[in-house]
Design an enzyme around this catalytic site. Structure first.
Site, PDB file in Angstrom:
ATOM      1  N   THR A 125       6.748  -1.959  -8.098  1.00  0.00           N
ATOM      2  CA  THR A 125       7.067  -3.210  -7.405  1.00  0.00           C
ATOM      3  C   THR A 125       6.841  -4.454  -8.251  1.00  0.00           C
ATOM      4  O   THR A 125       5.952  -4.483  -9.104  1.00  0.00           O
ATOM      5  CB  THR A 125       6.207  -3.336  -6.133  1.00  0.00           C
ATOM      6  OG1 THR A 125       6.251  -4.681  -5.649  1.00  0.00           O
ATOM      7  CG2 THR A 125       4.741  -3.004  -6.384  1.00  0.00           C
ATOM      8  N   GLU A 127       5.394  -6.941  -7.217  1.00  0.00           N
ATOM      9  CA  GLU A 127       4.035  -7.438  -6.921  1.00  0.00           C
ATOM     10  C   GLU A 127       3.086  -7.138  -8.079  1.00  0.00           C
ATOM     11  O   GLU A 127       2.043  -7.760  -8.210  1.00  0.00           O
ATOM     12  CB  GLU A 127       3.485  -6.782  -5.660  1.00  0.00           C
ATOM     13  CG  GLU A 127       3.742  -7.519  -4.365  1.00  0.00           C
ATOM     14  CD  GLU A 127       3.086  -8.879  -4.249  1.00  0.00           C
ATOM     15  OE1 GLU A 127       1.855  -8.968  -4.391  1.00  0.00           O
ATOM     16  OE2 GLU A 127       3.810  -9.859  -4.023  1.00  0.00           O
ATOM     17  N   TYR A 148      -2.549  -4.198  -2.707  1.00  0.00           N
ATOM     18  CA  TYR A 148      -1.245  -3.537  -2.785  1.00  0.00           C
ATOM     19  C   TYR A 148      -0.761  -3.499  -4.237  1.00  0.00           C
ATOM     20  O   TYR A 148      -0.429  -2.438  -4.782  1.00  0.00           O
ATOM     21  CB  TYR A 148      -0.233  -4.273  -1.896  1.00  0.00           C
ATOM     22  CG  TYR A 148       1.187  -3.774  -2.066  1.00  0.00           C
ATOM     23  CD1 TYR A 148       1.633  -2.634  -1.414  1.00  0.00           C
ATOM     24  CD2 TYR A 148       2.091  -4.443  -2.905  1.00  0.00           C
ATOM     25  CE1 TYR A 148       2.931  -2.160  -1.583  1.00  0.00           C
ATOM     26  CE2 TYR A 148       3.385  -3.984  -3.083  1.00  0.00           C
ATOM     27  CZ  TYR A 148       3.804  -2.840  -2.420  1.00  0.00           C
ATOM     28  OH  TYR A 148       5.087  -2.377  -2.604  1.00  0.00           O
ATOM     29  N   LYS A 152      -0.517  -0.147  -6.724  1.00  0.00           N
ATOM     30  CA  LYS A 152       0.805   0.246  -7.256  1.00  0.00           C
ATOM     31  C   LYS A 152       0.783   0.247  -8.787  1.00  0.00           C
ATOM     32  O   LYS A 152       1.394   1.096  -9.428  1.00  0.00           O
ATOM     33  CB  LYS A 152       1.879  -0.723  -6.745  1.00  0.00           C
ATOM     34  CG  LYS A 152       2.297  -0.481  -5.294  1.00  0.00           C
ATOM     35  CD  LYS A 152       3.350   0.629  -5.208  1.00  0.00           C
ATOM     36  CE  LYS A 152       3.886   0.792  -3.810  1.00  0.00           C
ATOM     37  NZ  LYS A 152       4.931   1.801  -3.690  1.00  0.00           N
TER      38      LYS A 152
HETATM   39  P1  NAP Z   1       8.799   0.560   4.557  1.00  0.00           P
HETATM   40  O1  NAP Z   1      10.037   0.253   5.327  1.00  0.00           O
HETATM   41  O2  NAP Z   1       7.515  -0.082   4.956  1.00  0.00           O
HETATM   42  O3  NAP Z   1       8.615   2.155   4.589  1.00  0.00           O
HETATM   43  C1  NAP Z   1       7.412   2.758   4.190  1.00  0.00           C
HETATM   44  C2  NAP Z   1       7.528   4.238   4.447  1.00  0.00           C
HETATM   45  O4  NAP Z   1       6.317   4.874   4.009  1.00  0.00           O
HETATM   46  C3  NAP Z   1       7.720   4.608   5.925  1.00  0.00           C
HETATM   47  O5  NAP Z   1       8.626   5.671   6.003  1.00  0.00           O
HETATM   48  C4  NAP Z   1       6.331   5.080   6.334  1.00  0.00           C
HETATM   49  O6  NAP Z   1       6.349   6.012   7.382  1.00  0.00           O
HETATM   50  C5  NAP Z   1       5.902   5.772   5.036  1.00  0.00           C
HETATM   51  N1  NAP Z   1       4.450   5.996   4.958  1.00  0.00           N
HETATM   52  C6  NAP Z   1       3.459   5.077   5.010  1.00  0.00           C
HETATM   53  N2  NAP Z   1       2.264   5.684   4.901  1.00  0.00           N
HETATM   54  C7  NAP Z   1       2.515   7.022   4.779  1.00  0.00           C
HETATM   55  C8  NAP Z   1       1.691   8.161   4.644  1.00  0.00           C
HETATM   56  N3  NAP Z   1       0.341   8.071   4.629  1.00  0.00           N
HETATM   57  N4  NAP Z   1       2.282   9.368   4.535  1.00  0.00           N
HETATM   58  C9  NAP Z   1       3.639   9.492   4.578  1.00  0.00           C
HETATM   59  N5  NAP Z   1       4.470   8.439   4.726  1.00  0.00           N
HETATM   60  C10 NAP Z   1       3.909   7.211   4.814  1.00  0.00           C
HETATM   61  O7  NAP Z   1       9.000   0.259   3.009  1.00  0.00           O
HETATM   62  P2  NAP Z   1      10.359   0.037   2.173  1.00  0.00           P
HETATM   63  O8  NAP Z   1      10.691  -1.414   2.193  1.00  0.00           O
HETATM   64  O9  NAP Z   1      11.361   1.032   2.579  1.00  0.00           O
HETATM   65  O10 NAP Z   1       9.839   0.336   0.691  1.00  0.00           O
HETATM   66  C11 NAP Z   1       9.916   1.632   0.135  1.00  0.00           C
HETATM   67  C12 NAP Z   1       8.981   1.719  -1.072  1.00  0.00           C
HETATM   68  O11 NAP Z   1       9.368   0.758  -2.033  1.00  0.00           O
HETATM   69  C13 NAP Z   1       7.511   1.446  -0.775  1.00  0.00           C
HETATM   70  O12 NAP Z   1       6.767   2.260  -1.615  1.00  0.00           O
HETATM   71  C14 NAP Z   1       7.332  -0.012  -1.168  1.00  0.00           C
HETATM   72  O13 NAP Z   1       5.976  -0.251  -1.518  1.00  0.00           O
HETATM   73  C15 NAP Z   1       8.257  -0.099  -2.344  1.00  0.00           C
HETATM   74  N6  NAP Z   1       8.860  -1.408  -2.612  1.00  0.00           N
HETATM   75  C16 NAP Z   1       9.537  -2.052  -1.630  1.00  0.00           C
HETATM   76  C17 NAP Z   1      10.146  -3.266  -1.903  1.00  0.00           C
HETATM   77  C18 NAP Z   1      10.925  -4.015  -0.858  1.00  0.00           C
HETATM   78  O14 NAP Z   1      11.174  -5.204  -1.047  1.00  0.00           O
HETATM   79  N7  NAP Z   1      11.353  -3.372   0.219  1.00  0.00           N
HETATM   80  C19 NAP Z   1      10.061  -3.816  -3.203  1.00  0.00           C
HETATM   81  C20 NAP Z   1       9.364  -3.106  -4.183  1.00  0.00           C
HETATM   82  C21 NAP Z   1       8.777  -1.897  -3.878  1.00  0.00           C
HETATM   83  P3  NAP Z   1       6.098   5.623   8.935  1.00  0.00           P
HETATM   84  O15 NAP Z   1       7.472   5.521   9.537  1.00  0.00           O
HETATM   85  O16 NAP Z   1       5.342   6.804   9.429  1.00  0.00           O
HETATM   86  O17 NAP Z   1       5.338   4.346   8.983  1.00  0.00           O
HETATM   87  N1  GDD Z   2       5.140 -11.388   5.974  1.00  0.00           N
HETATM   88  C1  GDD Z   2       5.122 -12.717   6.026  1.00  0.00           C
HETATM   89  N2  GDD Z   2       5.005 -13.336   7.249  1.00  0.00           N
HETATM   90  N3  GDD Z   2       5.212 -13.421   4.873  1.00  0.00           N
HETATM   91  C2  GDD Z   2       5.216 -14.779   4.966  1.00  0.00           C
HETATM   92  C3  GDD Z   2       5.121 -15.449   6.180  1.00  0.00           C
HETATM   93  C4  GDD Z   2       4.997 -14.703   7.384  1.00  0.00           C
HETATM   94  O1  GDD Z   2       4.894 -15.223   8.480  1.00  0.00           O
HETATM   95  N4  GDD Z   2       5.167 -16.781   5.933  1.00  0.00           N
HETATM   96  C5  GDD Z   2       5.299 -16.923   4.618  1.00  0.00           C
HETATM   97  N5  GDD Z   2       5.326 -15.716   4.013  1.00  0.00           N
HETATM   98  C6  GDD Z   2       5.438 -15.483   2.577  1.00  0.00           C
HETATM   99  C7  GDD Z   2       4.383 -14.538   1.998  1.00  0.00           C
HETATM  100  O2  GDD Z   2       3.151 -15.218   1.799  1.00  0.00           O
HETATM  101  C8  GDD Z   2       5.087 -14.143   0.711  1.00  0.00           C
HETATM  102  O3  GDD Z   2       4.900 -15.135  -0.264  1.00  0.00           O
HETATM  103  C9  GDD Z   2       6.575 -14.125   1.079  1.00  0.00           C
HETATM  104  O4  GDD Z   2       6.665 -14.834   2.331  1.00  0.00           O
HETATM  105  C10 GDD Z   2       7.164 -12.731   1.243  1.00  0.00           C
HETATM  106  O5  GDD Z   2       6.345 -11.998   2.120  1.00  0.00           O
HETATM  107  P1  GDD Z   2       6.795 -10.530   2.641  1.00  0.00           P
HETATM  108  O6  GDD Z   2       8.128 -10.612   3.273  1.00  0.00           O
HETATM  109  O7  GDD Z   2       5.667  -9.998   3.469  1.00  0.00           O
HETATM  110  O8  GDD Z   2       7.007  -9.703   1.299  1.00  0.00           O
HETATM  111  P2  GDD Z   2       6.089  -9.557   0.001  1.00  0.00           P
HETATM  112  O9  GDD Z   2       6.793 -10.277  -1.117  1.00  0.00           O
HETATM  113  O10 GDD Z   2       4.692  -9.893   0.246  1.00  0.00           O
HETATM  114  O11 GDD Z   2       6.159  -7.970  -0.240  1.00  0.00           O
HETATM  115  C11 GDD Z   2       7.404  -7.268  -0.185  1.00  0.00           C
HETATM  116  O12 GDD Z   2       8.015  -7.284  -1.447  1.00  0.00           O
HETATM  117  C12 GDD Z   2       7.285  -6.585  -2.479  1.00  0.00           C
HETATM  118  C13 GDD Z   2       8.090  -6.731  -3.777  1.00  0.00           C
HETATM  119  O13 GDD Z   2       7.831  -7.966  -4.352  1.00  0.00           O
HETATM  120  C14 GDD Z   2       7.103  -5.847   0.307  1.00  0.00           C
HETATM  121  O14 GDD Z   2       8.320  -5.198   0.580  1.00  0.00           O
HETATM  122  C15 GDD Z   2       6.368  -5.035  -0.726  1.00  0.00           C
HETATM  123  O15 GDD Z   2       6.291  -3.670  -0.315  1.00  0.00           O
HETATM  124  C16 GDD Z   2       7.149  -5.126  -2.062  1.00  0.00           C
HETATM  125  O16 GDD Z   2       6.516  -4.391  -3.056  1.00  0.00           O
END
Ligand code: NAP
Ligand code: GDD
Length: 348
Positions: A125, A127, A148, A152
């Site tokens: 990620t 992050e 987090y 990672k």
């Molecule tokens: P998400 O919607 O939050 O999905 C997370 C998944 O992980 C869900 O299926 C959840 O299952 C499963 N999970 C959590 N804890 C588990 C456990 N103990 N055992 C088995 N399964 C578990 O996340 P996403 O946005 O699809 O992201 C997918 C991956 O990419 C994650 O690893 C995230 O950290 C990474 N990532 C995401 C982003 C982004 O912007 N979306 C960016 C960079 C990296 P449940 O349904 O049971 O909760």
């Molecule tokens: N969630 C949330 N809720 N974030 C807020 C809010 C709020 O009400 N208000 C402001 N923010 C700001 C957070 O402080 C952060 O700077 C930004 O919005 C994005 O927050 P999120 O949408 O929670 O995403 P994230 O960037 O912290 O994390 C996501 O992206 C990562 C990749 O950069 C997640 O998907 C992570 O799993 C992923 O790795």
């Protein structure tokens, strides 16, 4: 027919990836934990089609992963399961490390045990870059500031880089920047904003509160990003890739674009924790609340995905405005269907 196992199949990325792999002719297996709140919410259609096989398992529990690997015998493993909420990771550091670090080791070791030639994708990620200024690419320093990001990064170093360099394992990390969709969890800021604005437009909610309005993120469309995950595993040698749009926007801009898509005319007043966005009738629609601030914030993320564009031929297809419009429309339409009305109340 190649066989793929996806952990985290019930999440946003897992749902898009499973559809993509099925469309490519894969036999797809998905790991689902018994405690999943609503396991079929995002994958109901594809499960109903009978295109994927769900296997019970939890990244905290080695024996369940072992059994799942033995049943699936995967050629490719996509490890997407994670405690994925950065803000929550400050409240639950143990759970975060257990799943995002130790869980990765369990998945990779068990995958290798059933198939030493397996190709593995690890969901790393942006992050991990933390306080490193943008643009961030594969050469940038990692400086995570949350449990987090730290968990990672350690998984990235120990199980991706080390296994690849010292044990010759085919394991790649996608260093993905934020990617969103109508299937995004409502606890992430984009979906929280699009869902709240749609409720306001339908008269179901008066206002909502957010945290830091100035944080910027590089937001792309999840449907585009899962294609890059697959491409990484089709290369001759395993490498890590940054996947990003190269453009960043603030939370404030996100709210403005979302409101515009719903013809909500918002303007900002005040500053700091007292700042609000009012509509043309002077009704407060957006507030700022300290409880949504992070203890430590990553201020600015913007990725440089030129390596992926060159080597994988990958590029983002959906712009920020298109993405937010897509999400707002999906939320508005599904809420309208739920309440059974064609009429919005805003502006009436
Ligand atoms: P998400 O919607 O939050 O999905 C997370 C998944 O992980 C869900 O299926 C959840 O299952 C499963 N999970 C959590 N804890 C588990 C456990 N103990 N055992 C088995 N399964 C578990 O996340 P996403 O946005 O699809 O992201 C997918 C991956 O990419 C994650 O690893 C995230 O950290 C990474 N990532 C995401 C982003 C982004 O912007 N979306 C960016 C960079 C990296 P449940 O349904 O049971 O909760
Ligand atoms: N969630 C949330 N809720 N974030 C807020 C809010 C709020 O009400 N208000 C402001 N923010 C700001 C957070 O402080 C952060 O700077 C930004 O919005 C994005 O927050 P999120 O949408 O929670 O995403 P994230 O960037 O912290 O994390 C996501 O992206 C990562 C990749 O950069 C997640 O998907 C992570 O799993 C992923 O790795």
């Amino acid at each position: 027919m190649p066989r793929a196992l996806i952990t985290g199949i019930t999440g946003q990325d897992g749902s898009y990836l499973s559809e993509f792999l099925v469309s490519k002719g894969y036999e797809v297996f998905g790991l689902v934990r018994r405690t999943s709140a609503d396991p079929l919410e995002r994958i109901n259609d594809i499960v109903k089609e009978g295109s994927i096989t769900l296997l019970s398992g939890n990244l905290r529990d080695l024996s369940t992963i072992r059994l799942a690997m033995e049943k699936a015998k995967p050629d490719e493993v996509y490890n997407l399961a994670a405690m994925s909420h950065v803000g929550v990771s400050f409240d639950c550091p143990d759970e975060t490390w257990e799943v995002n670090y130790y869980g990765v080791g369990r998945v990779i070791n068990e995958a290798l045990r059933v198939n030493p030639k397996v190709s593995i994708y690890q969901a790393s990620t942006s992050e991990m870059f933390g306080s490193t200024p943008p643009p961030q690419n594969e050469q940038s320093n990692f400086a995570p500031v949350s449990p987090y990001g730290e968990s990672k990064l350690k998984a990235h170093n120990d199980f991706v880089k080390q296994y690849r360099e010292k044990h010759n394992v085919f394991v790649c990390a996608g260093i993905l920047f934020n990617h969103e969709s109508p299937r995004r969890g409502k606890q992430f800021v984009t979906r929280k904003v699009t869902n709240s604005l749609a409720k306001i437009a339908l008269g179901l909610q008066e206002n909502f509160a957010v945290g830091n309005l100035e944080a910027t993120r590089d937001w792309g469309f999840a449907g585009d990003y899962v294609k890059a995950m697959h491409s990484m595993l089709q290369q001759d040698k395993p490498e890590d890739f940054v996947i990003a749009t190269g453009k960043s926007h603030s939370v404030r801009q996100l709210i403005e674009v979302g409101a515009k898509a719903l013809n909500l005319d918002l303007h900002w007043e005040g500053s700091g924790l007292d700042e609000v966005a009012k509509d043309s009738s002077g009704v407060v629609r957006v507030k700022v609340d300290k409880k949504f601030y992070r203890p430590v914030e990553v201020d600015d993320l913007r990725g440089d995905s030129s390596k992926a564009q060159k080597a994988l031929g990958w590029k983002p297809e959906v712009s920020f405005d298109q993405l937010i419009e897509m999400m707002v429309k999906a939320d508005y339409d599904s809420l309208k269907k739920e309440i059974g009305t064609d009429e919005g109340k805003v502006g009436k």
